[in-house]
Design a protein around this motif. Structure first.
Motif, PDB file in Angstrom:
ATOM      1  N   TRP A 198       0.843  -1.183   0.000  1.00 52.36           N
ATOM      2  CA  TRP A 198       0.000   0.000   0.000  1.00 52.36           C
ATOM      3  C   TRP A 198       0.879   1.233   0.000  1.00 52.36           C
ATOM      4  O   TRP A 198       2.069   1.161   0.274  1.00 52.36           O
ATOM      5  CB  TRP A 198      -0.962   0.005   1.181  1.00 52.36           C
ATOM      6  N   ASP A 199       0.275   2.378  -0.312  1.00 44.95           N
ATOM      7  CA  ASP A 199       0.981   3.652  -0.300  1.00 44.95           C
ATOM      8  C   ASP A 199       0.589   4.398   0.964  1.00 44.95           C
ATOM      9  O   ASP A 199      -0.599   4.488   1.293  1.00 44.95           O
ATOM     10  CB  ASP A 199       0.595   4.499  -1.516  1.00 44.95           C
ATOM     11  N   PHE A 200       1.579   4.952   1.661  1.00 38.22           N
ATOM     12  CA  PHE A 200       1.334   5.673   2.903  1.00 38.22           C
ATOM     13  C   PHE A 200       2.397   6.756   3.031  1.00 38.22           C
ATOM     14  O   PHE A 200       3.585   6.449   3.023  1.00 38.22           O
ATOM     15  CB  PHE A 200       1.399   4.691   4.074  1.00 38.22           C
ATOM     16  N   LYS A 201       1.958   8.028   3.104  1.00 37.52           N
ATOM     17  CA  LYS A 201       2.932   9.120   3.178  1.00 37.52           C
ATOM     18  C   LYS A 201       2.267  10.394   3.704  1.00 37.52           C
ATOM     19  O   LYS A 201       1.056  10.581   3.569  1.00 37.52           O
ATOM     20  CB  LYS A 201       3.546   9.385   1.816  1.00 37.52           C
ATOM     21  N   PRO A 202       3.073  11.279   4.296  1.00 42.62           N
ATOM     22  CA  PRO A 202       2.538  12.585   4.699  1.00 42.62           C
ATOM     23  C   PRO A 202       2.465  13.499   3.477  1.00 42.62           C
ATOM     24  O   PRO A 202       3.245  13.356   2.533  1.00 42.62           O
ATOM     25  CB  PRO A 202       3.577  13.098   5.705  1.00 42.62           C
ATOM     26  N   GLU A 251      -1.645  10.561   3.646  1.00 40.87           N
ATOM     27  CA  GLU A 251      -2.404   9.920   2.563  1.00 40.87           C
ATOM     28  C   GLU A 251      -2.158   8.420   2.593  1.00 40.87           C
ATOM     29  O   GLU A 251      -1.032   7.976   2.830  1.00 40.87           O
ATOM     30  CB  GLU A 251      -1.947  10.475   1.213  1.00 40.87           C
ATOM     31  N   PHE A 252      -3.211   7.665   2.323  1.00 39.31           N
ATOM     32  CA  PHE A 252      -3.112   6.214   2.296  1.00 39.31           C
ATOM     33  C   PHE A 252      -3.891   5.678   1.107  1.00 39.31           C
ATOM     34  O   PHE A 252      -4.974   6.163   0.807  1.00 39.31           O
ATOM     35  CB  PHE A 252      -3.679   5.607   3.589  1.00 39.31           C
ATOM     36  N   ARG A 253      -3.327   4.665   0.452  1.00 39.11           N
ATOM     37  CA  ARG A 253      -4.029   4.003  -0.646  1.00 39.11           C
ATOM     38  C   ARG A 253      -3.764   2.508  -0.567  1.00 39.11           C
ATOM     39  O   ARG A 253      -2.618   2.063  -0.500  1.00 39.11           O
ATOM     40  CB  ARG A 253      -3.560   4.529  -1.998  1.00 39.11           C
ATOM     41  N   ASN A 254      -4.854   1.739  -0.581  1.00 38.71           N
ATOM     42  CA  ASN A 254      -4.777   0.281  -0.590  1.00 38.71           C
ATOM     43  C   ASN A 254      -4.577  -0.160  -2.039  1.00 38.71           C
ATOM     44  O   ASN A 254      -5.488  -0.055  -2.849  1.00 38.71           O
ATOM     45  CB  ASN A 254      -6.055  -0.319  -0.002  1.00 38.71           C
ATOM     46  N   SER A 280      -8.613   5.043  -1.379  1.00 38.40           N
ATOM     47  CA  SER A 280      -7.664   6.030  -0.866  1.00 38.40           C
ATOM     48  C   SER A 280      -8.320   6.819   0.253  1.00 38.40           C
ATOM     49  O   SER A 280      -9.523   7.084   0.208  1.00 38.40           O
ATOM     50  CB  SER A 280      -7.241   7.007  -1.967  1.00 38.40           C
ATOM     51  N   LYS A 281      -7.510   7.191   1.235  1.00 38.43           N
ATOM     52  CA  LYS A 281      -7.998   7.982   2.367  1.00 38.43           C
ATOM     53  C   LYS A 281      -6.982   9.082   2.672  1.00 38.43           C
ATOM     54  O   LYS A 281      -5.795   8.934   2.401  1.00 38.43           O
ATOM     55  CB  LYS A 281      -8.153   7.123   3.624  1.00 38.43           C
ATOM     56  N   ARG A 282      -7.479  10.172   3.242  1.00 42.55           N
ATOM     57  CA  ARG A 282      -6.637  11.246   3.751  1.00 42.55           C
ATOM     58  C   ARG A 282      -7.002  11.416   5.218  1.00 42.55           C
ATOM     59  O   ARG A 282      -8.174  11.605   5.537  1.00 42.55           O
ATOM     60  CB  ARG A 282      -6.880  12.541   2.981  1.00 42.55           C
ATOM     61  N   TRP A 283      -6.003  11.332   6.091  1.00 41.00           N
ATOM     62  CA  TRP A 283      -6.259  11.406   7.516  1.00 41.00           C
ATOM     63  C   TRP A 283      -5.480  12.550   8.141  1.00 41.00           C
ATOM     64  O   TRP A 283      -4.267  12.673   7.952  1.00 41.00           O
ATOM     65  CB  TRP A 283      -5.847  10.115   8.198  1.00 41.00           C
ATOM     66  N   PRO A 284      -6.153  13.380   8.934  1.00 41.58           N
ATOM     67  CA  PRO A 284      -5.453  14.475   9.609  1.00 41.58           C
ATOM     68  C   PRO A 284      -4.812  14.029  10.923  1.00 41.58           C
ATOM     69  O   PRO A 284      -5.273  13.091  11.566  1.00 41.58           O
ATOM     70  CB  PRO A 284      -6.577  15.479   9.885  1.00 41.58           C
ATOM     71  N   VAL A 285      -3.748  14.728  11.274  1.00 42.47           N
ATOM     72  CA  VAL A 285      -3.129  14.611  12.587  1.00 42.47           C
ATOM     73  C   VAL A 285      -3.074  16.041  13.126  1.00 42.47           C
ATOM     74  O   VAL A 285      -2.432  16.903  12.534  1.00 42.47           O
ATOM     75  CB  VAL A 285      -1.701  14.033  12.522  1.00 42.47           C
ATOM     76  N   THR A 286      -3.785  16.293  14.212  1.00 44.18           N
ATOM     77  CA  THR A 286      -3.808  17.616  14.828  1.00 44.18           C
ATOM     78  C   THR A 286      -3.064  17.517  16.146  1.00 44.18           C
ATOM     79  O   THR A 286      -3.354  16.631  16.960  1.00 44.18           O
ATOM     80  CB  THR A 286      -5.259  18.080  15.057  1.00 44.18           C
ATOM     81  N   PHE A 287      -2.102  18.420  16.348  1.00 42.86           N
ATOM     82  CA  PHE A 287      -1.252  18.318  17.528  1.00 42.86           C
ATOM     83  C   PHE A 287      -0.833  19.695  18.046  1.00 42.86           C
ATOM     84  O   PHE A 287      -0.959  20.709  17.360  1.00 42.86           O
ATOM     85  CB  PHE A 287      -0.008  17.483  17.216  1.00 42.86           C
ATOM     86  N   ILE A 288      -0.321  19.666  19.265  1.00 44.49           N
ATOM     87  CA  ILE A 288       0.262  20.842  19.917  1.00 44.49           C
ATOM     88  C   ILE A 288       1.572  20.397  20.549  1.00 44.49           C
ATOM     89  O   ILE A 288       1.634  19.325  21.166  1.00 44.49           O
ATOM     90  CB  ILE A 288      -0.662  21.393  21.025  1.00 44.49           C
ATOM     91  N   ILE A 289       2.594  21.216  20.405  1.00 42.75           N
ATOM     92  CA  ILE A 289       3.856  20.986  21.104  1.00 42.75           C
ATOM     93  C   ILE A 289       3.802  21.811  22.385  1.00 42.75           C
ATOM     94  O   ILE A 289       3.590  23.023  22.340  1.00 42.75           O
ATOM     95  CB  ILE A 289       5.072  21.414  20.254  1.00 42.75           C
ATOM     96  N   ASP A 290       3.961  21.137  23.507  1.00 40.03           N
ATOM     97  CA  ASP A 290       3.896  21.808  24.805  1.00 40.03           C
ATOM     98  C   ASP A 290       5.028  22.846  24.914  1.00 40.03           C
ATOM     99  O   ASP A 290       6.186  22.526  24.632  1.00 40.03           O
ATOM    100  CB  ASP A 290       4.044  20.757  25.909  1.00 40.03           C
TER     101      ASP A 290
END
Length: 188
Positions: free
Chosen positions: A81-85, A103-106, A147-157
């Motif tokens: 599969w394909d997996f990358k930011p 991004e992800f693609r099976n 194919s899917k697009r997934w967010p990652v939401t974060f905070i650096i302390d």
């Protein structure tokens, strides 16, 4: 009488062995967690361990504009599969809310179930990297070619040590539960 005593001794030994096996099996989960934590693998940050919707520790969310941290993104796929930011890195101020997309693609001709495990470098940054939204919190099922697009939401302390100027967030995406069996009748 002698045979009865021998049978009783054998049963006692078997009960002791079964009790020891149960105790060892029961202790495996905490031992696994401690070993992984000591080696820095498969470690979830404190923010990931909290139950969604639970009231957590209150933090100062002010942005520290006096410094900038480079966050690098890495993706490791263990399978066809394909997996990358979408971006390789971003520069953020501690305390700033940031979202990146993976991004992800099976690429297979079958349905698959997969999950991502995060890791952080340097290790001291782990407790200062708080993810508010992440695809790594759950297992995902993807249809053939989907194919899917997934967010990652974060905070650096902002309490991140001043000498840490770069953090690498790495995900390893792997198939879980083996192959997902085909639906009877051939339709998906």
């Amino acid at each position: 009488m002698r045979l009865h005593r021998a049978n009783r001794d054998t049963v006692f030994k078997l009960v002791v062995v079964a009790g020891l096996m149960f105790g060892f099996g029961y202790a495996m989960v905490p031992m696994y967690r401690h070993i992984c934590a000591a080696l820095g693998i498969n470690v979830l940050t404190l923010g990931e361990q909290k139950v969604p919707g639970a009231v957590g520790e209150r933090r100062n969310t002010q942005v520290d504009l006096s410094r900038t941290i480079t966050i690098e993104f890495d993706a490791n796929a263990r399978g066809p599969w394909d997996f990358k930011p979408e971006v390789r890195s971003v520069r953020v101020h501690p305390g700033e809310l940031t979202t990146v997309v993976y991004e992800f693609r099976n690429r297979q001709d079958r349905t698959m179930a997969a999950q991502a495990i995060p890791s952080y470098a340097p290790k001291q940054a782990t407790s200062h990297f708080t993810k508010l939204e992440c695809f790594c919190f759950a297992e995902h099922k993807l249809q053939p070619g989907e194919s899917k697009r997934w967010p990652v939401t974060f905070i650096i302390d902002p309490r991140l040590p001043k000498d840490v100027r770069t953090i690498t967030l790495s995900y390893t995406f792997f198939e879980v539960g083996g192959r997902v069996p085909a639906v009877p009748g051939g339709s998906v």
